[in-house]
Design a protein around this motif. Structure first.
Motif, mmCIF file in Angstrom:
data_model
loop_
_atom_site.group_PDB
_atom_site.id
_atom_site.type_symbol
_atom_site.label_atom_id
_atom_site.label_comp_id
_atom_site.label_asym_id
_atom_site.label_seq_id
_atom_site.Cartn_x
_atom_site.Cartn_y
_atom_site.Cartn_z
ATOM 1 N N ARG A 99 0.210 -1.437 -0.158
ATOM 2 C CA ARG A 99 0.557 0.595 0.159
ATOM 3 C C ARG A 99 0.871 1.347 0.250
ATOM 4 N N GLN A 100 2.021 0.791 -0.207
ATOM 5 C CA GLN A 100 3.099 2.158 0.035
ATOM 6 C C GLN A 100 3.420 2.729 -1.465
ATOM 7 N N LEU A 101 2.796 1.734 -2.515
ATOM 8 C CA LEU A 101 3.049 1.966 -3.753
ATOM 9 C C LEU A 101 2.271 3.036 -4.591
ATOM 10 N N ASP A 102 2.546 3.325 -5.342
ATOM 11 C CA ASP A 102 1.736 4.085 -6.026
ATOM 12 C C ASP A 102 0.579 3.922 -6.127
ATOM 13 N N PRO A 103 -0.540 4.770 -6.636
ATOM 14 C CA PRO A 103 -2.165 4.122 -6.484
ATOM 15 C C PRO A 103 -2.015 4.436 -7.378
ATOM 16 N N TYR A 104 -1.902 4.105 -8.565
ATOM 17 C CA TYR A 104 -1.688 4.445 -9.977
ATOM 18 C C TYR A 104 -1.461 3.322 -10.745
ATOM 19 N N TYR A 105 -0.066 2.676 -10.550
ATOM 20 C CA TYR A 105 -0.193 1.864 -11.235
ATOM 21 C C TYR A 105 0.901 0.553 -11.009
ATOM 22 N N LEU A 106 1.137 0.941 -10.096
ATOM 23 C CA LEU A 106 2.214 -0.485 -9.329
ATOM 24 C C LEU A 106 1.354 -1.280 -7.978
ATOM 25 N N GLY A 107 0.663 0.180 -6.747
ATOM 26 C CA GLY A 107 -0.091 0.089 -6.346
ATOM 27 C C GLY A 107 -1.734 -1.241 -6.298
ATOM 28 N N PRO A 108 -2.206 -1.310 -6.994
ATOM 29 C CA PRO A 108 -3.280 -2.015 -7.700
ATOM 30 C C PRO A 108 -3.561 -3.543 -8.614
ATOM 31 N N LEU A 109 -1.296 -3.705 -8.805
ATOM 32 C CA LEU A 109 -1.132 -4.903 -8.801
ATOM 33 C C LEU A 109 -0.374 -5.366 -7.748
ATOM 34 N N TRP A 110 -0.462 -4.521 -6.520
ATOM 35 C CA TRP A 110 -0.583 -5.550 -5.288
ATOM 36 C C TRP A 110 0.567 -6.354 -5.389
ATOM 37 N N VAL A 111 1.698 -5.365 -6.305
ATOM 38 C CA VAL A 111 3.236 -6.029 -5.900
ATOM 39 C C VAL A 111 3.525 -6.126 -4.611
ATOM 40 N N SER A 133 -10.463 10.183 -13.660
ATOM 41 C CA SER A 133 -10.391 9.588 -12.747
ATOM 42 C C SER A 133 -9.972 7.688 -12.840
ATOM 43 N N ILE A 134 -9.102 7.312 -11.668
ATOM 44 C CA ILE A 134 -9.477 5.444 -11.763
ATOM 45 C C ILE A 134 -10.021 5.209 -10.419
ATOM 46 N N ARG A 135 -10.466 3.850 -10.602
ATOM 47 C CA ARG A 135 -11.057 3.284 -8.928
ATOM 48 C C ARG A 135 -10.252 1.784 -9.091
ATOM 49 N N THR A 136 -9.609 2.321 -7.435
ATOM 50 C CA THR A 136 -8.540 0.925 -7.463
ATOM 51 C C THR A 136 -9.016 0.333 -6.454
ATOM 52 N N PHE A 137 -9.366 -0.729 -6.499
ATOM 53 C CA PHE A 137 -9.760 -1.068 -5.169
ATOM 54 C C PHE A 137 -9.132 -1.964 -4.085
ATOM 55 N N ALA A 138 -9.079 -1.286 -2.959
ATOM 56 C CA ALA A 138 -7.777 -2.047 -1.771
ATOM 57 C C ALA A 138 -8.894 -3.219 -0.662
ATOM 58 N N ARG A 139 -8.198 -4.463 -0.194
ATOM 59 C CA ARG A 139 -8.908 -5.314 0.795
ATOM 60 C C ARG A 139 -8.001 -5.759 1.639
ATOM 61 N N LEU A 140 -7.934 -4.803 2.561
ATOM 62 C CA LEU A 140 -7.460 -6.245 3.820
ATOM 63 C C LEU A 140 -7.303 -6.599 5.200
ATOM 64 N N GLU A 141 -7.414 -7.942 5.874
ATOM 65 C CA GLU A 141 -7.680 -8.256 6.856
ATOM 66 C C GLU A 141 -7.093 -8.465 7.709
ATOM 67 N N TYR A 142 -7.640 -8.334 8.948
ATOM 68 C CA TYR A 142 -6.470 -8.428 10.013
ATOM 69 C C TYR A 142 -7.081 -9.295 10.903
ATOM 70 N N ALA A 143 -6.385 -9.899 12.174
ATOM 71 C CA ALA A 143 -6.682 -10.777 13.435
ATOM 72 C C ALA A 143 -6.502 -9.515 14.185
ATOM 73 N N TYR A 144 -7.223 -9.286 14.810
ATOM 74 C CA TYR A 144 -7.602 -8.138 15.968
ATOM 75 C C TYR A 144 -7.430 -8.563 17.329
ATOM 76 N N THR A 145 -6.005 -8.009 18.453
ATOM 77 C CA THR A 145 -5.756 -8.657 19.522
ATOM 78 C C THR A 145 -6.033 -8.024 20.439
ATOM 79 N N PRO A 146 -7.397 -7.880 20.982
ATOM 80 C CA PRO A 146 -7.785 -6.526 22.448
ATOM 81 C C PRO A 146 -6.543 -7.488 23.269
ATOM 82 N N GLY A 147 -5.700 -7.795 23.701
ATOM 83 C CA GLY A 147 -4.794 -8.012 24.760
ATOM 84 C C GLY A 147 -4.888 -8.132 25.908
ATOM 85 N N ARG A 148 -4.089 -8.544 26.754
ATOM 86 C CA ARG A 148 -4.399 -9.399 27.973
ATOM 87 C C ARG A 148 -5.237 -8.519 28.974
#
Lengths: 353, 173
Positions: free
Chosen positions: A125-137, B18-33
């Motif tokens: 996610r620190q890659l540029d959002p246009y070219y490399l980011g969308p490729l998830w390298v 403009s372009i739309r690029t979708f991002a999804r990240l998944e996390y396992a949350y640790t509440p702590g002790r």
């Protein structure tokens, strides 16, 4: 301009591990905050400025760095700042603030739990959002491209890379905080399957949860708080272009420039703590810094033996400072990196009296 | 300055605005002790805070540290099932999809024995009768639906006690 003398006077770090499943970030930090303050023989009332380094992308929680201040206890109100960078950059910010004269003691902490998410995807996610980011390298794939470029250019060999891994793990045997350590045979390492070709597993830093704390002090305060302060004699940070295609990945121009401006070449160093999350990156860094053969490189084992993202650079500073304060070294260089394929590099030259 | 122009074949092409690029990240949350202990006690329908050894404030949900003093909080304190409304908000916007009928009331409730309020829903009372100092009690889900989450408490409702004196909750009002 006369610069103000600033030194690292105390350092603490966690016992780094693959996943601290029981502890949240605050619980992970609290013991080492106390340890670092105790190391300087002070309470938090002596701290004029607090600066931290972390990334919310690791925890997956917005403004998690604000919550983490609970570990310090910011009451009465404190002077505080945060960088979305490795804690080494928080040291840089504190050092600049100390030059302005109003801060005598600063506390720096950095932490990263990579275990909640998929660190390779997160770092993409620190890659540029246009070219490399969308490729998830991912970060390992990019490092593999860099290693391939270096191998093809004849800058190093896979045997050189494996030797870095073996030396790191050997050195880490004397580091009780390391995640990986032990005697390994270069031939055995090379016999293992590729991970992300041309990288083997041993070429890549482990995935780590961990944190570190450093106390900085200026002038007389440093002498008061530490028998042998590790004075910051030079600190410099250089950045290469974001676009990977615009860079020569087989060298590190920014490291060389930072070293020049930090005054590394003025005298030889005894110790170099290099923040290289991949074996070939240590080779690139050694060459960029022009280190002599007799320099002790990564006596801690380096990031290849414990790589808490956002803290691994700060740990290089702490490890270098620790060797000066204990009298084992007179002059050391600590290096921190950020971004893909050594994009950003920070150098800090430390000396004892 | 160098003249930068598109190659011939791209002239006249529609600009990309403009372009739309979708991002999804998944996390396992640790509440702590500390939070884990709290959530596990919720499954027993108990609310447990932690006391700071320095300022003696009782935090709930506990996070393992006192944010004022920066010291670990290890002394556990069982809290009451009732508490006092220290602040509230009448919600007239249906932003929780259609889960709640509007208007509804969200409130900060200082549980008996705690120094920090928790946020929860107030029900079983007309919204325009909710007020600071009102005494309320937890209404739990049926036993077989209770899990390690504050959603195990459906809402709070008035418990019939007279209003708490302002002094008792002024630090959080």
């Amino acid at each position: 301009m006369k610069m103000r003398d600033v030194a690292i006077v105390s350092f603490a770090q966690t016992h780094h591990e693959r996943a601290t499943r029981e502890l949240n970030e605050v619980e992970m930090l609290m013991p080492i905050l106390s340890e670092a303050l105790a190391g300087a023989g002070i309470g938090k009332d002596r701290v004029d400025f607090v600066c931290s380094g972390s990334s919310d992308y690791l925890a997956g929680q917005p403004f998690s760095f604000v919550v983490t201040l609970d570990a310090f206890g910011p009451w009465p109100p404190i002077s505080e700042s945060h960088v979305d960078m490795d804690g080494a950059w928080a040291v840089y910010e504190a050092w600049v603030k100390m030059q302005l004269g109003k801060v005598d003691v600063a506390l720096i902490y950095a932490y990263g739990k990579s275990s909640p998410g998929d660190i390779r995807r997160v770092l993409s996610r620190q890659l540029d959002p246009y070219y490399l980011g969308p490729l998830w390298v991912d970060s390992v794939a990019l490092a593999a491209l860099q290693a391939r470029a270096g191998l093809d250019a004849g800058a190093f060999s896979v045997e050189d890379m494996a030797r870095v891994a073996a030396a790191s793990r050997h050195n880490a045997m004397s580091n009780p905080y390391a995640q990986l350590s032990g005697e390994v045979d270069v031939a055995d390492l090379l016999a293992e399957a590729d991970f992300v070709a041309p990288l083997h597993k041993h070429d890549c830093a482990p995935v780590t949860d961990g944190a570190a704390v450093v106390v900085l002090a200026a002038g007389g305060a440093a002498r008061e708080l530490c028998d042998r302060p590790a004075w910051i004699r030079g600190i410099d940070h250089r950045i290469e272009p974001h676009a990977l295609g615009a860079r020569d990945l087989t060298t590190s121009v920014s490291t060389r420039l930072a070293a020049e401006h930090a005054g590394l070449g003025a005298k030889p160093v005894d110790v170099a703590e290099l923040h290289a999350p991949f074996t070939h990156q240590e080779l690139i860094l050694r060459r960029a810094l022009g280190l002599d053969e007799d320099v002790s490189v990564n006596p801690s084992g380096g990031a290849l033996c414990a790589n808490p993202v956002m803290a691994a650079g700060l740990i290089r500073m702490g490890e270098a400072a620790r060797r000066i304060s204990s009298g084992k070294a007179d002059r050391a260089v600590a290096h921190a990196t950020s971004g893909p394929c050594l994009q950003q590099n920070l150098l800090c030259v430390l000396e004892g009296d | 300055m160098t003249d930068i122009s598109l190659p011939e074949r791209l002239r006249g092409a529609e600009p990309v605005r403009s372009i739309r690029t979708f991002a999804r990240l998944e996390y396992a949350y640790t509440p702590g002790r500390a939070a884990s202990r709290f959530l596990n006690q919720v499954t027993n329908k108990r609310l447990v805070g932690q006391r700071c050894p320095v300022c003696e404030k009782v935090y709930v949900p506990p996070r393992g540290s006192c944010p004022t003093d920066g010291v670990p909080t290890e002394d556990e304190v069982e809290l009451g099932q009732s508490g006092t409304i220290v602040s509230f908000c009448v919600v007239n916007v249906p932003f929780m999809a259609n889960l709640m009928e509007i208007p509804y009331v969200g409130a900060l409730i200082q549980l008996d024995g705690a120094d920090i309020p928790i946020m929860h829903l107030i029900q079983e009372v007309p919204y325009d009768q909710v007020h600071m100092g009102m005494r309320v009690e937890a209404v739990w889900l049926p036993d077989d639906e209770i899990g390690p989450t504050l959603e195990s408490i459906v809402h709070f409702r008035p418990n019939g006690e007279p209003d708490a004196p302002y002094e008792s909750y002024k630090d959080n009002a």
